[in-house]
Design an enzyme around this catalytic site. Structure first.
Site, mmCIF file in Angstrom:
data_model
loop_
_atom_site.group_PDB
_atom_site.id
_atom_site.type_symbol
_atom_site.label_atom_id
_atom_site.label_comp_id
_atom_site.label_asym_id
_atom_site.label_seq_id
_atom_site.Cartn_x
_atom_site.Cartn_y
_atom_site.Cartn_z
ATOM 1 N N CYS A 1 -0.533 9.793 7.251
ATOM 2 C CA CYS A 1 0.765 9.440 7.844
ATOM 3 C C CYS A 1 0.732 9.642 9.355
ATOM 4 O O CYS A 1 1.315 8.846 10.103
ATOM 5 C CB CYS A 1 1.880 10.298 7.238
ATOM 6 S SG CYS A 1 2.049 10.064 5.463
ATOM 7 N N CYS B 1 0.818 -1.208 0.000
ATOM 8 C CA CYS B 1 0.000 0.000 0.000
ATOM 9 C C CYS B 1 0.854 1.260 0.000
ATOM 10 O O CYS B 1 0.336 2.360 -0.007
ATOM 11 C CB CYS B 1 -0.920 0.017 1.217
ATOM 12 S SG CYS B 1 -2.089 -1.327 1.209
#
Ligand code: FES
Length: 280
Positions: free
Chosen positions: A105, A35
């Site tokens: 993130c 991913c």
């Protein structure tokens, strides 16, 4: 290109606490290489049960590395009770902010911390109790709901920015909309059509299917990380592509081509597909 703060750039170019703690008390792993983002966090406690050492190994973009570095700095000296209150917004805030498209993130950092604390406590990861909503990225309904609530997300695009869910084939978009509707009490929208299953292909069909798979499955997650890919040619089962954006100078580009692009094309087009990079 993304606008990064000086602190993001500093933590990307000079990441703190890279590596793995020896004889770690807690280990947390989240994301997946396929991913485009994966993070392994390890920590060790001192005699007062405070985090004495925290280290990370991250595969991902500049903001994934900066977020991991920031996380390890934030949690050092904390008790586990304090550390488990750290949010993705704390990580982004420590860095002076992240572009919205990169907020996933910071979410990955918070998830790795939770996984490492759960590992220390001997708690099972209970993902199987939840529904995997986004199969492309393995994101559950609870993860999406939590990101929506904690970050006040109101659109599907925001959910993709914060969790990556929905950034691939798009088959999960109706479910993401339904979770948004459940959280915020909005009206339901009709489901999107599901892509047709694989079949024996003529050359023309193969070319079209490669193009569709690139646009639906492969390119959106790469663009979410600042990269891109261009289809150059197809000769039999060989697909020639050129990497663009951050992918064009990424040291892991060969890995991305083989483990991500080629494996997706084999899954959706045919098992004999081979991907080759065309260099500029
Ligand atoms: S299942 Fe969510 S993007 Fe493919």
């Amino acid at each position: 290109m993304w606008e990064y703060t000086d602190k993001v750039k500093d933590h990307f170019l000079n990441p703190r606490n890279v590596g793995e703690v020896e004889n770690a008390d807690g280990v947390g792993e989240v994301g997946s290489l396929a991913c485009g983002d994966a993070l392994r966090l390890t920590f060790k406690l001192d005699e007062n049960k405070r985090i004495k050492e925290a280290k990370f190994k991250t595969f991902g973009c500049a903001s994934a590395i900066a977020s991991s570095s920031a996380l390890t700095e934030i949690v050092k000296g904390m008790t586990l009770e304090e550390a488990e209150k750290v949010t993705n917004q704390d990580i982004a805030g420590y860095l002076g902010g992240l572009p919205e498209e990169k907020m996933h993130c910071s979410v990955m950092g918070r998830e790795a911390l939770e996984a490492a604390i759960a590992n220390y406590r001997g708690e099972e990861q209970k993902k199987q109790e939840f529904e995997i909503v986004c199969k492309c990225f393995g994101i559950t309904d609870k993860e999406i709901e939590r990101a929506i609530r904690e970050n006040n997300l109101t659109t599907r695009e925001q959910v993709t920015h914060y969790t990556k869910a929905g950034g691939g084939c798009q088959a999960c978009h109706p479910k993401i909309e339904a979770i948004l509707e459940k959280v915020w009490g909005r009206e339901k929208k009709p489901a999107a059509p599901v892509p047709p299953p694989g079949r024996k292909l003529t050359n023309l069909q193969k070319i079209r299917l490669v193009e569709e798979t690139l646009q639906r499955e492969i390119i959106p997650p790469m663009r979410a990380d600042g990269g891109d890919l261009e289809l150059v040619d197809i000769d039999g089962n060989t697909v020639y592509v050129a990497l663009r954006g951050t992918c064009s100078f990424c040291p892991s580009s060969e890995f991305t081509l083989k483990k991500y692009v080629e494996s997706k094309l084999r899954e959706f087009v045919g098992p004999d597909i081979v991907v080759k990079e065309v260099k500029p």
